[in-house]
Design a protein around this motif. Structure first.
Motif, PDB file in Angstrom:
ATOM      1  N   GLU A 280       0.686  -1.225  -0.137  1.00  0.00           N
ATOM      2  CA  GLU A 280       0.217   0.163  -0.050  1.00  0.00           C
ATOM      3  C   GLU A 280       0.914   1.396   0.157  1.00  0.00           C
ATOM      4  OE1 GLU A 280      -2.424  -0.277   3.512  1.00  0.00           O
ATOM      5  OE2 GLU A 280      -3.405  -2.084   2.324  1.00  0.00           O
ATOM      6  N   LYS A 281       2.141   1.147   0.837  1.00  0.00           N
ATOM      7  CA  LYS A 281       2.934   2.126   0.860  1.00  0.00           C
ATOM      8  C   LYS A 281       3.670   2.378  -0.041  1.00  0.00           C
ATOM      9  CE  LYS A 281       2.273   2.872   5.716  1.00  0.00           C
ATOM     10  NZ  LYS A 281       3.847   2.755   7.036  1.00  0.00           N
ATOM     11  N   GLY A 282       4.097   1.188  -1.447  1.00  0.00           N
ATOM     12  CA  GLY A 282       4.670   1.565  -2.043  1.00  0.00           C
ATOM     13  C   GLY A 282       6.311   1.971  -1.867  1.00  0.00           C
ATOM     14  N   LEU A 283       6.528   0.706  -0.701  1.00  0.00           N
ATOM     15  CA  LEU A 283       7.746   0.136  -0.712  1.00  0.00           C
ATOM     16  C   LEU A 283       8.380  -1.036  -0.881  1.00  0.00           C
ATOM     17  CD1 LEU A 283       7.526   0.250   3.611  1.00  0.00           C
ATOM     18  CD2 LEU A 283       7.286   2.461   1.934  1.00  0.00           C
ATOM     19  N   LYS A 284       9.023  -0.695  -2.206  1.00  0.00           N
ATOM     20  CA  LYS A 284       9.467  -0.986  -2.713  1.00  0.00           C
ATOM     21  C   LYS A 284      11.693  -1.559  -2.854  1.00  0.00           C
ATOM     22  CE  LYS A 284       7.202   0.476  -7.342  1.00  0.00           C
ATOM     23  NZ  LYS A 284       7.557   0.761  -8.996  1.00  0.00           N
TER      24      LYS A 284
END
Length: 404
Positions: A280-284
């Protein structure tokens, strides 16, 4: 003395070798070490046929490995993820282990009860009394206090008081209660357990198996695409007793840094939630890997430049995260998220092997990560701290002396 007449040390724990569980691995270390060092006692394990990470496993009902007799009892197989199913697994283990212990135990034997499943010491205490055997409690945690702090409904009110009273009775009955930290030992004293029935033996890691692996010689750095990265690691159980909000907030604060990545190795109750939040937070910059085989543990722990450990402050004196010792064994510093006056915090401060931050102090955590990024070569003393305080060799010798 004939082998069949030798007194037995009988350990009771739901999991045993081969396994991914850190506490199961320590039991494996201890059992094999005692069997190797002693010609006076025979070593037995009463355990389940499951694996920690595989409830469907069907390990042999009985086998002898390196002079350790392993008695694996039949249980239900619902696994760890469903609380009701886990309760049935516990109940079936209590019943099966009681039957096996009654058949196995003779007068003068020593029963060593661990704390998985909770309250297994009650079964061991009953058998010890019936068979005129000795009881030793090896306390990896304190139940029902842990359950109460984690909000388990059955561990409150009258049930909590009843469970605690029964547990304390087994502590009083025991010849010895082994606490894994000074704060746990102090808590036992506050419960009225006599000081001469309490000893502290810290958990440990295997100094023969675990060793630092330089990044340039670590195949997992290449396999996982981590060459040239500064890796902030977490390895082990992602359970309810650990705080991951602070970790994910730090990852979010550093997500524009392509030279810093977060690596989470393991599994547990919070893994799906942590993975969902990262999505959801786009923590790649957060990478997930499953538990690694024990033979690859040096490599998997050495992948990280600094390791994260967390423990909710309300659980201090009830639990000590066992992953700490393996991290020291591979010479890596730690950032501990938890109580600044807790068990691990004191060890870290006294031995200069990492940093300690409060929960939700994301700013300080980012600062500490950057510090280790800039001082990544200053870890020479950490392995020495481990060898002097938390080695397998020292722990086995200490246990051997206590069990005489």
């Amino acid at each position: 003395m004939a082998k069949s007449d030798r007194p037995k040390h009988i350990f009771i724990n739901r999991y045993f070798y081969p396994d991914h569980s850190a506490t199961s691995q320590m039991l494996t270390d201890l059992a094999f070490g005692l069997a190797k060092n002693s010609s006076n006692e025979s070593i037995h394990i009463v355990t389940s046929r499951q694996r920690y990470d595989d409830a469907s496993a069907r390990l042999p009902a009985y086998e002898v490995i390196r002079n350790v007799h392993i008695h694996r009892v039949a249980t239900t197989r619902f696994g760890r993820q469903n609380l009701l199913g886990r309760a049935f697994d516990y109940l079936s283990f209590y019943l099966s282990s009681f039957v096996t212990l009654i058949k196995l135990t003779k007068s003068g034997d020593t029963l060593i009860a661990k704390t998985d499943p909770p309250m297994i010491s009650v079964i061991a205490a009953l058998v010890a009394k019936l068979k005129n055997a000795h009881l030793v409690n090896w306390l990896q945690d304190l139940f029902p206090e842990v359950a109460a702090e984690l909000g388990v409904k059955l561990a409150s009110g009258l049930p909590y008081k009843l469970l605690k009273a029964i547990r304390n009775k087994t502590l009083h009955q025991a010849k010895m209660n082994v606490a894994i930290g000074e704060l746990m030992a102090e808590r036992l004293r506050r419960e009225g357990i006599p000081n001469d029935k309490i000893t502290v033996i810290h958990n440990w890691a295997d100094e023969e198996q675990l060793h630092p692996v330089p990044h340039g010689q670590n195949p997992l750095r290449t396999e996982w695409g981590l060459q040239g990265k500064f890796v902030v690691g977490y390895s082990g159980n992602l359970g309810r007793s650990h705080d991951f909000a602070t970790i994910l907030e730090a990852a979010e604060a550093l997500k524009e840094r392509d030279d810093i990545v977060f690596l989470l190795i393991g599994g547990g109750a919070q893994l799906p939630q942590v993975q969902q939040e990262c999505l959801e937070k786009g923590l790649k910059n957060v990478i997930f890997k499953p538990y690694q085989p024990r033979e690859k543990l040096s490599e998997s722990l050495s992948v990280a430049d600094v390791h994260l450990i967390s423990l909710k402050p309300e659980l201090e004196s009830l639990i000590v995260p066992s992953k700490f010792y393996g991290i020291l064994a591979v010479g890596r510093p730690v950032i501990f998220i938890g109580a600044q006056d807790g068990e691990l915090a004191k060890i870290i401060y006294n031995n200069e092997c990492g940093k300690v931050i409060k929960q939700q102090d994301t700013e300080q955590m980012v600062t500490d990560i950057i510090y280790f990024f800039q001082h990544s070569q200053q870890n020479e003393n950490i392995r020495e701290v481990f060898e002097s305080l938390f080695s397998k060799k020292n722990a086995i010798a200490e246990f051997g002396n206590r069990l005489k």
